[in-house]
Scaffold this active site. Structure first.
Site, PDB file in Angstrom:
ATOM      1  N   THR A  14      85.941  13.474  34.501  1.00 21.75           N
ATOM      2  CA  THR A  14      86.192  14.330  33.341  1.00 21.75           C
ATOM      3  C   THR A  14      85.009  15.241  33.030  1.00 21.75           C
ATOM      4  O   THR A  14      85.057  16.017  32.086  1.00 21.75           O
ATOM      5  CB  THR A  14      86.480  13.447  32.106  1.00 21.75           C
ATOM      6  OG1 THR A  14      85.486  12.405  32.078  1.00 21.75           O
ATOM      7  CG2 THR A  14      87.847  12.831  32.155  1.00 21.75           C
ATOM      8  N   ASP A  59      85.662   2.804  30.316  1.00 14.57           N
ATOM      9  CA  ASP A  59      84.248   2.921  29.946  1.00 14.57           C
ATOM     10  C   ASP A  59      83.477   1.994  30.885  1.00 14.57           C
ATOM     11  O   ASP A  59      83.553   0.764  30.769  1.00 14.57           O
ATOM     12  CB  ASP A  59      84.050   2.518  28.478  1.00 14.57           C
ATOM     13  CG  ASP A  59      82.587   2.667  28.060  1.00 14.57           C
ATOM     14  OD1 ASP A  59      81.705   2.794  28.945  1.00 14.57           O
ATOM     15  OD2 ASP A  59      82.330   2.638  26.846  1.00 14.57           O
ATOM     16  N   ASN A  84      79.576   9.145  40.286  1.00 10.29           N
ATOM     17  CA  ASN A  84      79.178  10.455  39.751  1.00 10.29           C
ATOM     18  C   ASN A  84      78.964  10.418  38.234  1.00 10.29           C
ATOM     19  O   ASN A  84      78.247  11.254  37.702  1.00 10.29           O
ATOM     20  CB  ASN A  84      80.270  11.475  40.133  1.00 10.29           C
ATOM     21  CG  ASN A  84      80.132  12.783  39.391  1.00 10.29           C
ATOM     22  OD1 ASN A  84      79.183  13.539  39.614  1.00 10.29           O
ATOM     23  ND2 ASN A  84      81.053  13.057  38.470  1.00 10.29           N
ATOM     24  N   TYR A 149      65.470   9.044  32.413  1.00  9.33           N
ATOM     25  CA  TYR A 149      66.459   9.623  33.341  1.00  9.33           C
ATOM     26  C   TYR A 149      65.888   9.671  34.766  1.00  9.33           C
ATOM     27  O   TYR A 149      66.561   9.294  35.728  1.00  9.33           O
ATOM     28  CB  TYR A 149      66.842  11.023  32.863  1.00  9.33           C
ATOM     29  CG  TYR A 149      67.896  11.722  33.691  1.00  9.33           C
ATOM     30  CD1 TYR A 149      69.247  11.393  33.557  1.00  9.33           C
ATOM     31  CD2 TYR A 149      67.557  12.710  34.616  1.00  9.33           C
ATOM     32  CE1 TYR A 149      70.222  12.034  34.313  1.00  9.33           C
ATOM     33  CE2 TYR A 149      68.522  13.359  35.380  1.00  9.33           C
ATOM     34  CZ  TYR A 149      69.857  13.018  35.220  1.00  9.33           C
ATOM     35  OH  TYR A 149      70.823  13.657  35.977  1.00  9.33           O
TER      36      TYR A 149
HETATM   37  N1  LIG Z   1      74.105  18.584  35.001  1.00 10.64           N
HETATM   38  C1  LIG Z   1      72.969  18.533  35.673  1.00 10.64           C
HETATM   39  O1  LIG Z   1      72.027  19.318  35.441  1.00 10.64           O
HETATM   40  C2  LIG Z   1      72.801  17.514  36.767  1.00 10.64           C
HETATM   41  C3  LIG Z   1      71.759  17.689  37.701  1.00 10.64           C
HETATM   42  C4  LIG Z   1      71.586  16.758  38.716  1.00 10.64           C
HETATM   43  C5  LIG Z   1      72.436  15.666  38.780  1.00 10.64           C
HETATM   44  N2  LIG Z   1      73.447  15.516  37.863  1.00 10.64           N
HETATM   45  C6  LIG Z   1      74.295  14.342  37.971  1.00 10.64           C
HETATM   46  O2  LIG Z   1      75.620  14.753  38.247  1.00 10.64           O
HETATM   47  C7  LIG Z   1      76.539  13.759  37.766  1.00 10.64           C
HETATM   48  C8  LIG Z   1      77.642  14.430  36.966  1.00 10.64           C
HETATM   49  O3  LIG Z   1      77.067  14.985  35.788  1.00 10.64           O
HETATM   50  P1  LIG Z   1      77.690  16.241  35.003  1.00 10.64           P
HETATM   51  O4  LIG Z   1      76.640  17.264  34.997  1.00 10.64           O
HETATM   52  O5  LIG Z   1      79.052  16.554  35.489  1.00 10.64           O
HETATM   53  O6  LIG Z   1      77.736  15.606  33.536  1.00 10.64           O
HETATM   54  P2  LIG Z   1      78.866  15.692  32.396  1.00 10.64           P
HETATM   55  O7  LIG Z   1      79.563  16.998  32.437  1.00 10.64           O
HETATM   56  O8  LIG Z   1      78.174  15.307  31.132  1.00 10.64           O
HETATM   57  O9  LIG Z   1      79.895  14.544  32.831  1.00 10.64           O
HETATM   58  C9  LIG Z   1      79.504  13.201  32.817  1.00 10.64           C
HETATM   59  C10 LIG Z   1      80.677  12.342  33.246  1.00 10.64           C
HETATM   60  O10 LIG Z   1      80.272  10.963  33.213  1.00 10.64           O
HETATM   61  C11 LIG Z   1      81.237  10.235  32.447  1.00 10.64           C
HETATM   62  N3  LIG Z   1      80.618   9.092  31.785  1.00 10.64           N
HETATM   63  C12 LIG Z   1      79.486   9.051  31.040  1.00 10.64           C
HETATM   64  N4  LIG Z   1      79.273   7.818  30.557  1.00 10.64           N
HETATM   65  C13 LIG Z   1      80.304   7.055  31.018  1.00 10.64           C
HETATM   66  C14 LIG Z   1      80.663   5.683  30.845  1.00 10.64           C
HETATM   67  N5  LIG Z   1      79.947   4.828  30.091  1.00 10.64           N
HETATM   68  N6  LIG Z   1      81.787   5.244  31.461  1.00 10.64           N
HETATM   69  C15 LIG Z   1      82.546   6.079  32.210  1.00 10.64           C
HETATM   70  N7  LIG Z   1      82.267   7.386  32.403  1.00 10.64           N
HETATM   71  C16 LIG Z   1      81.158   7.871  31.800  1.00 10.64           C
HETATM   72  C17 LIG Z   1      81.781  11.248  31.456  1.00 10.64           C
HETATM   73  O11 LIG Z   1      83.036  10.788  30.951  1.00 10.64           O
HETATM   74  P3  LIG Z   1      83.702  11.347  29.568  1.00 10.64           P
HETATM   75  O12 LIG Z   1      83.375  12.834  29.498  1.00 10.64           O
HETATM   76  O13 LIG Z   1      85.159  11.122  29.790  1.00 10.64           O
HETATM   77  O14 LIG Z   1      83.102  10.588  28.454  1.00 10.64           O
HETATM   78  C18 LIG Z   1      81.897  12.482  32.332  1.00 10.64           C
HETATM   79  O15 LIG Z   1      83.053  12.409  33.112  1.00 10.64           O
HETATM   80  C19 LIG Z   1      75.686  12.762  36.946  1.00 10.64           C
HETATM   81  O16 LIG Z   1      75.418  11.635  37.716  1.00 10.64           O
HETATM   82  C20 LIG Z   1      74.407  13.549  36.683  1.00 10.64           C
HETATM   83  O17 LIG Z   1      73.293  12.716  36.466  1.00 10.64           O
HETATM   84  C21 LIG Z   1      73.654  16.420  36.881  1.00 10.64           C
END
Ligand SMILES: NC(=O)c1ccc[n+]([C@@H]2O[C@H](COP(=O)([O-])OP(=O)(O)OC[C@H]3O[C@@H](n4cnc5c(N)ncnc54)[C@H](OP(=O)(O)O)[C@@H]3O)[C@@H](O)[C@H]2O)c1
Length: 261
Positions: A14, A59, A84, A149
């Site tokens: 999501t 969750d 992810n 983090y």
């Molecule tokens: N954005 C960046 O700058 C960046 C850079 C490097 C790496 N990453 C990594 O890429 C991955 C994806 O991140 P994103 O940027 O797409 O972040 P995002 O848009 O904030 O999405 C995070 C996702 O993780 C889910 N999530 C969080 N806590 C959870 C829990 N307790 N149980 C189940 N699901 C949970 C959220 O679910 P809901 O929304 O449904 O709550 C959402 O689907 C992460 O591992 C992040 O660390 C991100």
């Protein structure tokens, strides 16, 4: 690994990266078991007509959520787990509430280890299987303002490498992919202002998802997405004091944005 015909449990579907990655994996021919917490966002993930997809609200920070995802993955005949789901965590450590620190460590490190642990016997029974961990540049270039983090993502990198070596004589591959900043809701307005001030490049989710798909199709085990971050990650590995010096010049800017957020 062949994506055409792969059966993938994707966590964080999501989210900003997860939704786009789901679409690209589906377009490459994978069947998807998508999980997230938000049921409305989960139901709204658009996939092409006819794509095989099951959606599970869970969750993953709870034992019930892990058990539900693992048993759904077995029913789905999953042969790939993509860890992810994640949360951000910008702030000076001394200003962060302990609950926040624990949540950052739990979501970004404990959850992927726990879900992998729950699914490993199943994955080992598959003729071909993979665990894919989505890390971060900060796992290799630990960054001021992101101590918890960075620790969690460095832990995820270590977990991926140790498990890969442990499973070298099995059918399960372990893949670690570390993107740099991505334009997603994970980054608060303060993080976006910090990235702009430091001139840190932020990639689109579509660009990063394409890099992940490419890494899987090329059978690579490790991938740092983005240059010069890939080079800095290597330098940090061989001479962290060089990165200490480089980052010390940015500390005032990092503190300014951490305090103002
Ligand atoms: N954005 C960046 O700058 C960046 C850079 C490097 C790496 N990453 C990594 O890429 C991955 C994806 O991140 P994103 O940027 O797409 O972040 P995002 O848009 O904030 O999405 C995070 C996702 O993780 C889910 N999530 C969080 N806590 C959870 C829990 N307790 N149980 C189940 N699901 C949970 C959220 O679910 P809901 O929304 O449904 O709550 C959402 O689907 C992460 O591992 C992040 O660390 C991100």
């Amino acid at each position: 690994m062949q994506l055409n015909g792969a059966r993938i449990l994707l966590t964080g579907a999501t989210g900003g990266l997860g939704e786009v990655l789901a679409r690209q994996l589906s377009a490459a021919g994978a069947a998807l078991l998508l999980t997230g917490r938000n049921p409305d966002k989960l139901a709204a993930i658009p996939l092409t007509a006819g794509a095989e997809c099951v959606r599970l609200q869970a969750d993953l920070s709870t034992a019930d959520g892990i058990a539900a995802a693992a048993s759904a993955a077995r029913r789905f005949n999953a042969n790939m787990l993509i860890n992810n789901a994640g949360i951000g965590g910008f702030g000076l450590l001394e200003s962060q509430d302990w609950n926040e620190v624990e949540q950052i460590m739990a979501t970004n490190l404990v959850v992927p280890i726990r879900l992998t642990h729950a699914l490993l016997p199943w994955l080992k029974s598959q003729p071909e299987a993979a665990v894919v961990n989505i890390g971060s540049t900060f796992g290799s270039i630990p960054f001021a303002g992101f101590a918890a983090y960075s620790s969690a993502k460095a832990g995820l990198r270590g977990f991926s490498q140790a498990l890969r070596r442990e499973l070298a004589d099995s059918s399960v591959r372990v893949i670690h992919i570390a993107p740099r900043a991505i334009d997603t809701p994970l980054n608060s307005a303060a993080v976006n202002r910090l990235n702009a001030a430091l001139k840190n490049t932020s990639d689109s989710p579509a660009h990063v998802a394409a890099g992940i798909v490419r890494t899987l199709q090329n059978n690579a085990s490790e991938s740092h997405l983005g240059f010069p971050e890939r080079l800095f990650a290597w330098i940090n590995g061989v001479s962290p004091s060089l990165i200490d010096r480089g980052l010390s010049g940015k500390l005032a800017t990092i503190k300014h944005h951490a305090v103002k957020q």
